[in-house]
Write a protein that holds these residues in place. Structure first.
Motif, mmCIF file in Angstrom:
data_model
loop_
_atom_site.group_PDB
_atom_site.id
_atom_site.type_symbol
_atom_site.label_atom_id
_atom_site.label_comp_id
_atom_site.label_asym_id
_atom_site.label_seq_id
_atom_site.Cartn_x
_atom_site.Cartn_y
_atom_site.Cartn_z
ATOM 1 N N LEU A 126 -2.792 -32.295 -12.488
ATOM 2 C CA LEU A 126 -1.892 -31.637 -11.539
ATOM 3 C C LEU A 126 -2.652 -30.676 -10.637
ATOM 4 O O LEU A 126 -2.105 -30.154 -9.684
ATOM 5 C CB LEU A 126 -0.798 -30.865 -12.295
ATOM 6 C CG LEU A 126 0.085 -31.709 -13.199
ATOM 7 C CD1 LEU A 126 0.962 -30.821 -14.067
ATOM 8 C CD2 LEU A 126 0.916 -32.660 -12.382
ATOM 9 N N HIS B 107 -4.693 -31.005 -8.368
ATOM 10 C CA HIS B 107 -4.863 -31.367 -6.957
ATOM 11 C C HIS B 107 -3.869 -30.618 -6.064
ATOM 12 O O HIS B 107 -4.100 -30.472 -4.876
ATOM 13 C CB HIS B 107 -4.720 -32.884 -6.770
ATOM 14 C CG HIS B 107 -3.374 -33.415 -7.113
ATOM 15 N ND1 HIS B 107 -2.888 -33.423 -8.406
ATOM 16 C CD2 HIS B 107 -2.404 -33.947 -6.335
ATOM 17 C CE1 HIS B 107 -1.678 -33.954 -8.409
ATOM 18 N NE2 HIS B 107 -1.359 -34.267 -7.170
ATOM 19 N N ARG B 108 -2.774 -30.119 -6.637
ATOM 20 C CA ARG B 108 -1.762 -29.386 -5.876
ATOM 21 C C ARG B 108 -2.020 -27.876 -5.854
ATOM 22 O O ARG B 108 -1.382 -27.152 -5.102
ATOM 23 C CB ARG B 108 -0.378 -29.642 -6.491
ATOM 24 C CG ARG B 108 0.040 -31.091 -6.525
ATOM 25 C CD ARG B 108 0.507 -31.595 -5.210
ATOM 26 N NE ARG B 108 1.661 -30.827 -4.790
ATOM 27 C CZ ARG B 108 2.085 -30.754 -3.543
ATOM 28 N NH1 ARG B 108 1.472 -31.419 -2.601
ATOM 29 N NH2 ARG B 108 3.133 -30.040 -3.221
ATOM 30 N N ASP B 109 -2.943 -27.419 -6.681
ATOM 31 C CA ASP B 109 -3.186 -25.983 -6.826
ATOM 32 C C ASP B 109 -3.963 -25.457 -5.621
ATOM 33 O O ASP B 109 -5.077 -25.914 -5.343
ATOM 34 C CB ASP B 109 -3.978 -25.736 -8.109
ATOM 35 C CG ASP B 109 -4.130 -24.263 -8.443
ATOM 36 O OD1 ASP B 109 -3.934 -23.402 -7.558
ATOM 37 O OD2 ASP B 109 -4.457 -23.976 -9.611
ATOM 38 N N ASP C 291 -4.321 -33.477 -2.092
ATOM 39 C CA ASP C 291 -3.407 -32.354 -2.268
ATOM 40 C C ASP C 291 -2.024 -32.582 -1.673
ATOM 41 O O ASP C 291 -1.103 -31.820 -1.954
ATOM 42 C CB ASP C 291 -4.013 -31.075 -1.689
ATOM 43 C CG ASP C 291 -4.350 -31.224 -0.219
ATOM 44 O OD1 ASP C 291 -5.207 -32.065 0.105
ATOM 45 O OD2 ASP C 291 -3.768 -30.497 0.603
ATOM 46 N N ASP C 292 -1.841 -33.623 -0.885
ATOM 47 C CA ASP C 292 -0.528 -33.865 -0.295
ATOM 48 C C ASP C 292 0.338 -34.800 -1.141
ATOM 49 O O ASP C 292 1.427 -35.186 -0.722
ATOM 50 C CB ASP C 292 -0.660 -34.389 1.138
ATOM 51 C CG ASP C 292 -1.478 -35.666 1.247
ATOM 52 O OD1 ASP C 292 -2.018 -36.126 0.218
ATOM 53 O OD2 ASP C 292 -1.583 -36.188 2.366
ATOM 54 N N LEU C 293 -0.112 -35.140 -2.347
ATOM 55 C CA LEU C 293 0.669 -35.965 -3.267
ATOM 56 C C LEU C 293 1.495 -35.070 -4.168
ATOM 57 O O LEU C 293 0.962 -34.161 -4.801
ATOM 58 C CB LEU C 293 -0.244 -36.844 -4.110
ATOM 59 C CG LEU C 293 -1.085 -37.828 -3.305
ATOM 60 C CD1 LEU C 293 -2.201 -38.374 -4.161
ATOM 61 C CD2 LEU C 293 -0.209 -38.939 -2.778
ATOM 62 N N ALA C 294 2.784 -35.317 -4.266
ATOM 63 C CA ALA C 294 3.680 -34.448 -5.031
ATOM 64 C C ALA C 294 3.508 -34.600 -6.543
ATOM 65 O O ALA C 294 3.549 -33.625 -7.271
ATOM 66 C CB ALA C 294 5.135 -34.729 -4.645
ATOM 67 N N GLY C 295 3.319 -35.794 -7.022
ATOM 68 C CA GLY C 295 3.268 -36.031 -8.458
ATOM 69 C C GLY C 295 1.878 -35.911 -9.027
ATOM 70 O O GLY C 295 0.926 -35.542 -8.330
ATOM 71 N N GLY D 253 1.188 -41.250 -6.406
ATOM 72 C CA GLY D 253 2.216 -41.665 -5.450
ATOM 73 C C GLY D 253 2.430 -43.161 -5.426
ATOM 74 O O GLY D 253 2.791 -43.717 -4.390
#
Length: 161
Positions: free
Chosen positions: A55, A57-59, A115-119, A144
């Motif tokens: 997860l 990648h979203r941080d 980083d633009d992937l939600a899951g 995704g």
């Protein structure tokens, strides 16, 4: 089949069972610590393969981000950490010395950034060759519902040249 089973025909290839090992266990398996440990869980593994979830990648504090974005090529580091975790799991859970990336082959990028992937990211690695002085793995990073990057990596272990 990987330990823990995997979803069939749904969930964008994300394993359908709870992770086998959480973040604390992953940090005991890989040489990277703190924010540089990019994997959050080991979803499944066997003697040849591993599937990990991430997860990070979203941080916004991900240490691999540049100019506010996480380039897709950084997925290689996610795969390398999955390989390190796999090596430790194969060694009865004992973390192995950090290896050195000696080559990448056939790397295909199908995205510009992660980083633009939600899951979550699903990081897969399969050992093609294992020897005392190193390893060769095929890897893929998915998210995704699609493959984001894939390739092959050769790792040399220190003092084994």
């Amino acid at each position: 089949m990987l330990s823990g089973g995997e979803a069939r025909g749904g969930g964008a290839g994300i394993p359908a069972v709870p992770p086998l090992l959480g973040r604390a266990a992953v940090q005991r398996l890989v040489p990277h610590q703190g924010a540089m440990c990019l994997l959050d869980a080991i979803a499944a593994w066997d003697a040849e393969r591993i599937a990990a979830l991430a997860l990070s990648h979203r941080d916004p504090r991900n240490p691999l981000r540049r100019d506010g974005a996480l380039p897709a090529v950084c997925g290689v580091e996610y795969a390398l950490q999955a390989m390190a975790a796999h090596g430790a799991l194969r060694a009865s859970g004992r973390a192995q010395p950090a290896g050195y990336l000696s080559s990448l082959r056939g790397v295909e990028l199908a995205a510009e950034r992660l980083d633009d992937l939600a899951g979550p990211l699903l990081v897969r690695a399969e050992a093609l060759a294992t020897e005392a002085r190193g390893f060769i793995y095929r890897f893929a990073v998915e998210g995704g519902g699609r493959r984001l990057l894939a390739g092959q990596a050769a790792i040399l272990l220190p003092g084994k040249e």
